[in-house]
Design a protein around this motif. Structure first.
Motif, mmCIF file in Angstrom:
data_model
loop_
_atom_site.group_PDB
_atom_site.id
_atom_site.type_symbol
_atom_site.label_atom_id
_atom_site.label_comp_id
_atom_site.label_asym_id
_atom_site.label_seq_id
_atom_site.Cartn_x
_atom_site.Cartn_y
_atom_site.Cartn_z
ATOM 1 N N GLU A 63 48.403 11.398 11.073
ATOM 2 C CA GLU A 63 47.035 11.861 10.889
ATOM 3 C C GLU A 63 46.388 11.451 9.622
ATOM 4 O O GLU A 63 45.524 10.922 9.245
ATOM 5 C CB GLU A 63 46.666 13.215 11.577
ATOM 6 C CG GLU A 63 46.650 13.399 12.932
ATOM 7 C CD GLU A 63 46.021 12.276 13.547
ATOM 8 O OE1 GLU A 63 44.798 12.087 13.476
ATOM 9 O OE2 GLU A 63 46.465 11.704 14.706
ATOM 10 N N TYR A 85 51.308 3.098 17.317
ATOM 11 C CA TYR A 85 50.297 4.075 18.174
ATOM 12 C C TYR A 85 51.235 5.612 18.104
ATOM 13 O O TYR A 85 52.571 5.476 18.320
ATOM 14 C CB TYR A 85 49.834 3.820 19.433
ATOM 15 C CG TYR A 85 50.910 3.464 20.502
ATOM 16 C CD1 TYR A 85 51.346 4.564 21.635
ATOM 17 C CD2 TYR A 85 51.687 2.441 20.487
ATOM 18 C CE1 TYR A 85 51.893 4.273 22.507
ATOM 19 C CE2 TYR A 85 52.636 2.193 21.589
ATOM 20 C CZ TYR A 85 52.903 3.053 22.456
ATOM 21 O OH TYR A 85 53.995 2.974 23.424
ATOM 22 N N SER A 92 43.631 6.131 5.144
ATOM 23 C CA SER A 92 43.691 4.687 4.951
ATOM 24 C C SER A 92 45.109 4.281 4.176
ATOM 25 O O SER A 92 45.018 3.061 3.771
ATOM 26 C CB SER A 92 42.549 3.840 4.736
ATOM 27 O OG SER A 92 41.542 4.051 5.584
ATOM 28 N N ALA A 128 51.602 5.928 12.798
ATOM 29 C CA ALA A 128 50.272 5.403 12.399
ATOM 30 C C ALA A 128 49.838 3.981 12.357
ATOM 31 O O ALA A 128 48.749 3.736 12.418
ATOM 32 C CB ALA A 128 50.611 5.763 10.683
ATOM 33 N N TYR A 129 50.992 3.019 12.481
ATOM 34 C CA TYR A 129 50.694 1.814 12.513
ATOM 35 C C TYR A 129 51.082 1.122 13.967
ATOM 36 O O TYR A 129 50.290 0.075 14.214
ATOM 37 C CB TYR A 129 51.562 0.763 11.467
ATOM 38 C CG TYR A 129 51.316 1.531 10.107
ATOM 39 C CD1 TYR A 129 50.070 1.371 9.483
ATOM 40 C CD2 TYR A 129 52.226 2.324 9.791
ATOM 41 C CE1 TYR A 129 49.541 2.230 8.247
ATOM 42 C CE2 TYR A 129 51.824 2.792 8.290
ATOM 43 C CZ TYR A 129 50.484 2.791 7.845
ATOM 44 O OH TYR A 129 50.297 3.640 6.345
ATOM 45 N N ASP A 182 48.584 2.421 3.583
ATOM 46 C CA ASP A 182 49.163 1.313 4.252
ATOM 47 C C ASP A 182 50.708 1.054 3.666
ATOM 48 O O ASP A 182 51.227 0.014 3.853
ATOM 49 C CB ASP A 182 48.184 0.156 3.834
ATOM 50 C CG ASP A 182 48.167 -0.116 2.334
ATOM 51 O OD1 ASP A 182 48.710 0.504 1.671
ATOM 52 O OD2 ASP A 182 47.446 -0.976 1.986
ATOM 53 N N CYS A 214 47.771 9.474 7.227
ATOM 54 C CA CYS A 214 47.782 8.068 7.100
ATOM 55 C C CYS A 214 46.653 7.633 7.428
ATOM 56 O O CYS A 214 46.025 6.629 6.835
ATOM 57 C CB CYS A 214 49.052 7.417 7.430
ATOM 58 S SG CYS A 214 50.524 7.774 6.754
ATOM 59 N N LYS A 215 46.233 7.997 8.976
ATOM 60 C CA LYS A 215 44.879 7.286 9.455
ATOM 61 C C LYS A 215 43.663 7.703 8.562
ATOM 62 O O LYS A 215 42.989 6.918 8.396
ATOM 63 C CB LYS A 215 44.927 7.690 10.884
ATOM 64 C CG LYS A 215 46.096 6.991 11.699
ATOM 65 C CD LYS A 215 45.777 7.509 13.079
ATOM 66 C CE LYS A 215 46.759 6.788 13.972
ATOM 67 N NZ LYS A 215 46.912 7.149 15.425
ATOM 68 N N LYS A 216 43.571 8.929 8.495
ATOM 69 C CA LYS A 216 42.349 9.440 7.682
ATOM 70 C C LYS A 216 42.237 9.236 6.376
ATOM 71 O O LYS A 216 41.311 8.700 5.869
ATOM 72 C CB LYS A 216 42.453 11.004 7.712
ATOM 73 C CG LYS A 216 41.400 11.635 6.897
ATOM 74 C CD LYS A 216 41.738 13.303 6.557
ATOM 75 C CE LYS A 216 40.957 13.791 5.539
ATOM 76 N NZ LYS A 216 41.345 14.863 4.814
#
Length: 133
Positions: free
Chosen positions: A83, A115, A89, A112-113, A91, A85-87
């Motif tokens: 979460e 699913y 961004s 994160a990259y 990489d 990493c997604k929030k």
């Protein structure tokens, strides 16, 4: 036995002072926002975490942190990392520590990259039904 190819582009960097090269490795692999993932304890006490931060700062690379990895890393921390990493961004996931940190970082990157369900799918497909990796 079936024929197959296996390609695993992972680079482990060890040695005295190598933490000062972090920003160069992040750039080498196209990273611009890093998750620094670590256990705690000795990484903090030894000053290693501060030196890694300094290297990333010197390279103008932004980062977020997620510490607290324990032996046999818990899935709750992995999902927290996904979460984050997604929030943010993120990489690039930088594992700072030993086997449990590396395992946890790989699971975070996978979730994160790819699913998030891939993490539990992968673990459960091998017959494991616990809450640690």
């Amino acid at each position: 036995m079936d024929n197959f190819n296996f390609y695993s582009p992972t680079e482990f960097v060890f040695g005295k002072g190598r933490e000062n090269e972090c920003s160069g490795y992040v750039r080498k692999y196209g990273g611009s926002k890093v998750l620094i993932h670590y256990g705690g304890g000795s990484v903090v006490r030894s000053g290693l975490l501060d030196r890694i931060r300094a290297s990333l700062d010197s390279g103008s690379i932004s980062y977020v942190e997620l510490g607290g990895v324990k032996p046999n890393p818990r899935d709750t921390l992995v999902y927290e990392g996904i979460e984050l990493c997604k929030k943010e961004s993120v990489d690039f996931v930088l594992a700072v520590g030993g086997g449990s940190v590396i395992d946890s970082a790989k699971a975070i990157a996978c979730g994160a990259y790819l699913y998030a369900a891939a993490v539990s799918d992968c673990v459960r497909s091998h017959g494991y039904n616990g809450s640690c990796f």
